[in-house]
Design a protein around this motif. Structure first.
Motif, PDB file in Angstrom:
ATOM      1  N   ALA A 252      54.857  40.355  37.439  1.00  0.00           N
ATOM      2  CA  ALA A 252      54.202  39.480  36.600  1.00  0.00           C
ATOM      3  C   ALA A 252      53.028  38.892  37.317  1.00  0.00           C
ATOM      4  CB  ALA A 252      55.414  38.411  36.357  1.00  0.00           C
ATOM      5  N   LEU A 253      51.931  38.919  36.533  1.00  0.00           N
ATOM      6  CA  LEU A 253      50.816  38.228  37.027  1.00  0.00           C
ATOM      7  C   LEU A 253      50.227  37.308  35.860  1.00  0.00           C
ATOM      8  CD1 LEU A 253      48.782  41.156  38.318  1.00  0.00           C
ATOM      9  CD2 LEU A 253      49.819  39.640  39.668  1.00  0.00           C
ATOM     10  N   GLN A 254      49.966  36.148  36.458  1.00  0.00           N
ATOM     11  CA  GLN A 254      49.541  35.224  35.500  1.00  0.00           C
ATOM     12  C   GLN A 254      48.305  34.356  36.181  1.00  0.00           C
ATOM     13  OE1 GLN A 254      52.890  32.856  34.448  1.00  0.00           O
ATOM     14  NE2 GLN A 254      53.689  34.209  32.808  1.00  0.00           N
ATOM     15  N   ILE A 255      47.505  33.702  35.180  1.00  0.00           N
ATOM     16  CA  ILE A 255      46.446  32.877  35.958  1.00  0.00           C
ATOM     17  C   ILE A 255      46.049  32.015  34.714  1.00  0.00           C
ATOM     18  CG2 ILE A 255      44.599  34.414  35.180  1.00  0.00           C
ATOM     19  CD1 ILE A 255      43.163  33.691  37.402  1.00  0.00           C
ATOM     20  N   LYS A 256      45.638  30.696  35.192  1.00  0.00           N
ATOM     21  CA  LYS A 256      45.296  29.692  34.136  1.00  0.00           C
ATOM     22  C   LYS A 256      43.790  29.538  34.417  1.00  0.00           C
ATOM     23  CE  LYS A 256      45.386  24.872  33.160  1.00  0.00           C
ATOM     24  NZ  LYS A 256      46.091  23.548  33.726  1.00  0.00           N
ATOM     25  N   MET A 257      42.870  29.964  33.467  1.00  0.00           N
ATOM     26  CA  MET A 257      41.448  29.821  33.730  1.00  0.00           C
ATOM     27  C   MET A 257      40.910  28.630  32.936  1.00  0.00           C
ATOM     28  SD  MET A 257      40.400  33.900  33.433  1.00  0.00           S
ATOM     29  CE  MET A 257      41.151  34.221  31.704  1.00  0.00           C
ATOM     30  N   VAL A 258      39.892  27.843  33.888  1.00  0.00           N
ATOM     31  CA  VAL A 258      39.485  26.710  33.181  1.00  0.00           C
ATOM     32  C   VAL A 258      37.883  26.737  33.230  1.00  0.00           C
ATOM     33  CG1 VAL A 258      41.468  25.118  33.394  1.00  0.00           C
ATOM     34  CG2 VAL A 258      39.606  25.443  35.149  1.00  0.00           C
TER      35      VAL A 258
ATOM     36  N   TYR B  50      47.681  37.132  31.311  1.00  0.00           N
ATOM     37  CA  TYR B  50      48.917  37.667  31.836  1.00  0.00           C
ATOM     38  C   TYR B  50      48.880  39.235  31.625  1.00  0.00           C
ATOM     39  CZ  TYR B  50      50.984  38.635  27.449  1.00  0.00           C
ATOM     40  OH  TYR B  50      51.381  39.026  25.807  1.00  0.00           O
ATOM     41  N   THR B  51      49.425  39.813  32.801  1.00  0.00           N
ATOM     42  CA  THR B  51      49.998  41.171  32.826  1.00  0.00           C
ATOM     43  C   THR B  51      51.302  41.474  33.431  1.00  0.00           C
ATOM     44  OG1 THR B  51      47.905  41.812  33.135  1.00  0.00           O
ATOM     45  CG2 THR B  51      49.254  43.536  33.736  1.00  0.00           C
ATOM     46  N   TYR B  52      52.132  41.963  32.624  1.00  0.00           N
ATOM     47  CA  TYR B  52      53.428  42.253  32.973  1.00  0.00           C
ATOM     48  C   TYR B  52      53.831  43.757  33.073  1.00  0.00           C
ATOM     49  CZ  TYR B  52      54.148  37.489  31.482  1.00  0.00           C
ATOM     50  OH  TYR B  52      54.050  36.061  31.175  1.00  0.00           O
ATOM     51  N   VAL B  53      54.074  44.353  34.188  1.00  0.00           N
ATOM     52  CA  VAL B  53      54.027  45.868  34.296  1.00  0.00           C
ATOM     53  C   VAL B  53      55.527  46.239  35.147  1.00  0.00           C
ATOM     54  CG1 VAL B  53      51.458  45.978  34.207  1.00  0.00           C
ATOM     55  CG2 VAL B  53      52.610  45.757  36.437  1.00  0.00           C
TER      56      VAL B  53
ATOM     57  N   MET C  33      48.175  49.976  34.807  1.00  0.00           N
ATOM     58  CA  MET C  33      47.549  49.916  36.205  1.00  0.00           C
ATOM     59  C   MET C  33      47.556  51.075  36.808  1.00  0.00           C
ATOM     60  SD  MET C  33      48.792  46.878  38.968  1.00  0.00           S
ATOM     61  CE  MET C  33      48.142  45.464  38.051  1.00  0.00           C
ATOM     62  N   ASP C  34      46.521  51.807  36.697  1.00  0.00           N
ATOM     63  CA  ASP C  34      46.603  53.199  37.451  1.00  0.00           C
ATOM     64  C   ASP C  34      46.738  53.310  38.837  1.00  0.00           C
ATOM     65  OD1 ASP C  34      46.289  54.529  34.915  1.00  0.00           O
ATOM     66  OD2 ASP C  34      43.946  54.087  35.086  1.00  0.00           O
ATOM     67  N   ARG C  35      46.073  52.465  39.707  1.00  0.00           N
ATOM     68  CA  ARG C  35      46.356  52.449  41.218  1.00  0.00           C
ATOM     69  C   ARG C  35      47.696  52.486  41.560  1.00  0.00           C
ATOM     70  NH1 ARG C  35      46.014  48.470  44.498  1.00  0.00           N
ATOM     71  NH2 ARG C  35      45.703  46.701  42.807  1.00  0.00           N
ATOM     72  N   LEU C  36      48.379  51.595  41.060  1.00  0.00           N
ATOM     73  CA  LEU C  36      49.836  51.644  41.143  1.00  0.00           C
ATOM     74  C   LEU C  36      50.835  52.333  40.459  1.00  0.00           C
ATOM     75  CD1 LEU C  36      50.149  47.611  42.153  1.00  0.00           C
ATOM     76  CD2 LEU C  36      49.823  49.542  43.715  1.00  0.00           C
ATOM     77  N   LYS C  37      50.471  53.554  39.346  1.00  0.00           N
ATOM     78  CA  LYS C  37      51.192  53.871  38.812  1.00  0.00           C
ATOM     79  C   LYS C  37      52.084  52.997  37.798  1.00  0.00           C
ATOM     80  CE  LYS C  37      50.529  58.024  41.358  1.00  0.00           C
ATOM     81  NZ  LYS C  37      49.389  57.596  42.288  1.00  0.00           N
TER      82      LYS C  37
ATOM     83  N   LEU D 246      44.175  41.711  40.001  1.00  0.00           N
ATOM     84  CA  LEU D 246      44.178  42.875  39.390  1.00  0.00           C
ATOM     85  C   LEU D 246      44.036  43.968  40.289  1.00  0.00           C
ATOM     86  CD1 LEU D 246      43.587  42.828  35.599  1.00  0.00           C
ATOM     87  CD2 LEU D 246      45.706  42.516  36.603  1.00  0.00           C
ATOM     88  N   SER D 247      42.741  43.961  40.855  1.00  0.00           N
ATOM     89  CA  SER D 247      42.305  45.125  41.669  1.00  0.00           C
ATOM     90  C   SER D 247      43.010  45.027  43.249  1.00  0.00           C
ATOM     91  CB  SER D 247      40.767  44.906  41.452  1.00  0.00           C
ATOM     92  OG  SER D 247      40.342  44.020  42.288  1.00  0.00           O
ATOM     93  N   SER D 248      43.315  43.905  43.623  1.00  0.00           N
ATOM     94  CA  SER D 248      43.770  43.589  45.000  1.00  0.00           C
ATOM     95  C   SER D 248      45.284  43.787  45.153  1.00  0.00           C
ATOM     96  CB  SER D 248      43.096  42.646  45.681  1.00  0.00           C
ATOM     97  OG  SER D 248      43.481  41.368  45.196  1.00  0.00           O
ATOM     98  N   LEU D 249      46.124  43.769  43.948  1.00  0.00           N
ATOM     99  CA  LEU D 249      47.374  43.603  44.016  1.00  0.00           C
ATOM    100  C   LEU D 249      48.082  44.631  44.975  1.00  0.00           C
ATOM    101  CD1 LEU D 249      50.028  42.115  43.010  1.00  0.00           C
ATOM    102  CD2 LEU D 249      50.160  43.940  41.236  1.00  0.00           C
TER     103      LEU D 249
END
Length: 104
Positions: free
Chosen positions: A77-83, A64-67, A42-46, A95-98
């Protein structure tokens, strides 16, 4: 039902000794199969860590993304359930607005 989660903690690093790799191995939705994973930056937040996808028998996918930052003081930790296909755009927005506020 779709949904997202975002969390940050220094406690899981200090007390539980979690890393992005450990989280990726330990946490996952029941009844789902890992579809792919790999390193994530996640370059924006290093921050660096892991990303992954689970596919579930009931038609949902989880992402998921764990950084963590270079000093490893805390985990995010970021997670999303996509349907639906449209949920992919929601994930990209997460991801882009965190942003992070406070001391972790």
């Amino acid at each position: 039902m779709p949904g997202g989660f975002a969390g940050a903690s220094s406690r899981v690093v200090a007390e539980a000794k979690f890393t992005p790799e450990v989280l990726a191995k330990v946490f996952g939705p029941n009844g789902c199969t890992a579809e792919g994973s790999g390193p994530f930056t996640m370059d924006r937040l290093k921050m660096t860590g892991r990303w992954g996808t689970w596919v579930c028998g009931y038609g949902a996918r989880w992402r998921y993304t764990y950084v963590w930052p270079a000093d490893h003081r805390y985990l995010v930790a970021l997670q999303i359930k996509m349907v639906r296909a449209e949920d992919e755009a929601v994930w990209e927005h997460m991801l882009s607005s965190l942003t992070l506020h406070g001391h972790w």
